[in-house]
Design a protein around this motif. Structure first.
Motif, PDB file in Angstrom:
ATOM      1  N   TYR A 199      -4.455  -6.319 132.636  1.00 40.83           N
ATOM      2  CA  TYR A 199      -4.744  -6.632 131.245  1.00 40.83           C
ATOM      3  C   TYR A 199      -6.137  -7.296 131.122  1.00 40.83           C
ATOM      4  O   TYR A 199      -6.523  -8.114 131.973  1.00 40.83           O
ATOM      5  N   THR A 200      -6.816  -6.963 130.077  1.00 41.99           N
ATOM      6  CA  THR A 200      -8.120  -7.575 129.764  1.00 41.99           C
ATOM      7  C   THR A 200      -8.097  -8.069 128.322  1.00 41.99           C
ATOM      8  O   THR A 200      -7.765  -7.316 127.411  1.00 41.99           O
ATOM      9  N   LYS A 201      -8.451  -9.314 128.162  1.00 39.65           N
ATOM     10  CA  LYS A 201      -8.498  -9.905 126.835  1.00 39.65           C
ATOM     11  C   LYS A 201      -9.925 -10.375 126.542  1.00 39.65           C
ATOM     12  O   LYS A 201     -10.521 -11.105 127.336  1.00 39.65           O
ATOM     13  N   THR A 202     -10.459  -9.945 125.421  1.00 36.73           N
ATOM     14  CA  THR A 202     -11.807 -10.356 124.997  1.00 36.73           C
ATOM     15  C   THR A 202     -11.682 -11.189 123.734  1.00 36.73           C
ATOM     16  O   THR A 202     -11.201 -10.711 122.701  1.00 36.73           O
ATOM     17  N   ASP A 203     -12.134 -12.437 123.817  1.00 36.92           N
ATOM     18  CA  ASP A 203     -12.135 -13.340 122.670  1.00 36.92           C
ATOM     19  C   ASP A 203     -13.564 -13.472 122.152  1.00 36.92           C
ATOM     20  O   ASP A 203     -14.495 -13.789 122.908  1.00 36.92           O
ATOM     21  N   LEU A 204     -13.754 -13.240 120.879  1.00 35.04           N
ATOM     22  CA  LEU A 204     -15.062 -13.361 120.241  1.00 35.04           C
ATOM     23  C   LEU A 204     -15.059 -14.550 119.283  1.00 35.04           C
ATOM     24  O   LEU A 204     -14.086 -14.773 118.553  1.00 35.04           O
ATOM     25  N   TYR A 205     -16.148 -15.286 119.303  1.00 32.57           N
ATOM     26  CA  TYR A 205     -16.266 -16.492 118.475  1.00 32.57           C
ATOM     27  C   TYR A 205     -17.589 -16.452 117.732  1.00 32.57           C
ATOM     28  O   TYR A 205     -18.627 -16.047 118.280  1.00 32.57           O
ATOM     29  N   HIS A 206     -17.534 -16.870 116.500  1.00 34.03           N
ATOM     30  CA  HIS A 206     -18.785 -17.032 115.745  1.00 34.03           C
ATOM     31  C   HIS A 206     -19.283 -18.470 115.948  1.00 34.03           C
ATOM     32  O   HIS A 206     -18.577 -19.431 115.660  1.00 34.03           O
ATOM     33  N   ILE A 207     -20.481 -18.581 116.482  1.00 31.96           N
ATOM     34  CA  ILE A 207     -21.081 -19.894 116.743  1.00 31.96           C
ATOM     35  C   ILE A 207     -22.032 -20.211 115.590  1.00 31.96           C
ATOM     36  O   ILE A 207     -22.955 -19.452 115.290  1.00 31.96           O
ATOM     37  N   HIS A 208     -21.807 -21.335 114.956  1.00 29.52           N
ATOM     38  CA  HIS A 208     -22.659 -21.760 113.849  1.00 29.52           C
ATOM     39  C   HIS A 208     -22.990 -23.235 114.042  1.00 29.52           C
ATOM     40  O   HIS A 208     -22.082 -24.085 114.121  1.00 29.52           O
ATOM     41  N   ARG A 209     -24.257 -23.522 114.140  1.00 25.22           N
ATOM     42  CA  ARG A 209     -24.689 -24.918 114.281  1.00 25.22           C
ATOM     43  C   ARG A 209     -25.825 -25.186 113.298  1.00 25.22           C
ATOM     44  O   ARG A 209     -26.689 -24.333 113.073  1.00 25.22           O
TER      45      ARG A 209
END
Length: 376
Positions: free
Chosen positions: A202-212
């Motif tokens: 199994y492969t899991k890809t988590d994507l996050y929006h980075i806002h600073r």
């Protein structure tokens, strides 16, 4: 048009004084007197004034001594340059010296008399502060010789005493900027994890929006304000220890060259923001350290600068020409940090190439003879 030139005098023998950075005193080379500012003020700081006048091109090219110190030799003598020449009479020996219209302090090439042109540093051109020299010419000479040490390909006579004497102490005009940088940072962070059971991987890809978003504040960003200076060279001489700055006093200029600024803060604004932009973007991007991969980075920064301080900073300089190219040596007059580029002699290169080739060929012949002798 006549103006006033100023020379500070020794209270003992009335010869000229120069500021010695290592001694942190004003020194007389004739009677060996050394004086602090407090001592000079107590004894009555004496000055000698003389007039100088703007010369025409013909007069400037006439029977005058051109103060073409090596750090200025890369300035081409165009019509504009010649129209900016200024001439003055040395109050000590009567010799006539030619400078340009941004020179604020110089010295006579005939007798060494240090002279300050105070009108050049009045009004908007008066610096708020000065960082005095803490090294002397002998320190600069030693640094130059150390830079040249072991360089076999230098032109013959490059470290001659005549060249060393042309090393000149210059107070370079700088603008120091205080700046605020408001940044908005957007990017995509990615973390990938894998695991397996008896049947699948199994492969899991988590994507996050980075806002600073944030603000960074900078103080005293130094940028040289002289059109004659090489910007990258002046940048390389940093840092200067600005906590040691003094309120500006013209007497610190005695014995050195000095210039007023030719660039105003607005002329340097883009260069200032260009210097700090990488640092702002690096700091803004620290929010992506927790991700395996960061991409789609967009960082928008809004800069503002409400304060710029005009200051003179100390530099020892020598520019030499070799085969039509300028080679520059410079030393931070406060810290002793040096930068420079040295010429390579084509004759010396050919000589050492010949020596290396001959030695290599001889070694190869010996090895070949040994191998052949061993076989037979």
């Amino acid at each position: 048009m006549e103006k006033t030139a100023l020379t500070y005098l020794c209270p003992d023998c009335m010869a000229y004084l120069r500021f010695d950075g290592k001694e942190e005193k004003w020194v007389c080379d004739y009677c060996d007197g050394k004086f602090s500012m407090e001592e000079l003020e107590q004894r009555g700081l004496q000055k000698e004034e003389s007039d100088y006048e703007v010369k025409s091109r013909a007069e400037a090219e006439g029977n005058s001594a051109d103060v073409s110190f090596d750090y200025q030799e890369n300035i081409s003598q165009t019509e504009s340059d010649l129209s900016r020449m200024r001439g003055y009479i040395c109050p000590s020996c009567g010799g006539e010296i030619v400078t340009d219209d941004v020179t604020a302090a110089t010295f006579c090439v005939f007798c060494g008399n240090p002279t300050i042109l105070p009108k050049q540093l009045e009004g908007e051109y008066r610096p708020a502060a000065i960082v005095p020299f803490e090294t002397d010419k002998e320190d600069a000479k030693k640094a130059f010789l150390n830079l040249c040490k072991g360089k076999k390909l230098l032109p013959k006579g490059y470290t001659s005493e005549q060249r060393l004497e042309k090393i000149t102490g210059v107070y370079v005009p700088f603008w120091l900027f205080d700046c605020k940088a408001d940044f908005t940072y957007h990017a995509t962070g990615e973390n990938v994890s894998t695991w397996a059971d008896p049947r699948f991987i199994y492969t899991k890809t988590d994507l996050y929006h980075i806002h600073r978003e944030g603000r960074m504040e900078f103080e005293n960003i130094p940028l040289d304000a002289s059109e004659k200076m090489q910007d990258d060279l002046m940048d390389a001489l940093e840092p200067f220890h600005l906590e040691k700055k003094k309120d500006f006093d013209m007497s610190y200029l005695s014995g050195f060259l000095a210039e007023k600024y030719t660039y105003e803060p607005k002329d340097l604004y883009d260069r200032m923001t260009g210097r700090i932009t990488p640092g702002v973007e690096h700091k803004a991007g620290e929010g992506g350290r927790g991700y395996q991969r960061v991409y789609g980075v967009k960082c928008h920064t809004k800069f503002s600068s409400d304060k710029q301080t005009y200051m003179l900073l100390p530099v020892w300089m020598l520019i030499s020409k070799y085969q039509g190219k300028d080679y520059l040596f410079a030393m931070n007059g406060q810290t002793g940090k040096i930068v420079g580029e040295l010429p390579v002699s084509s004759g010396q290169t050919a000589k050492w190439f010949g020596i290396i080739f001959a030695v290599t060929f001889l070694i190869a012949m010996v090895i070949a003879m040994f191998v052949v002798g061993g076989v037979f």
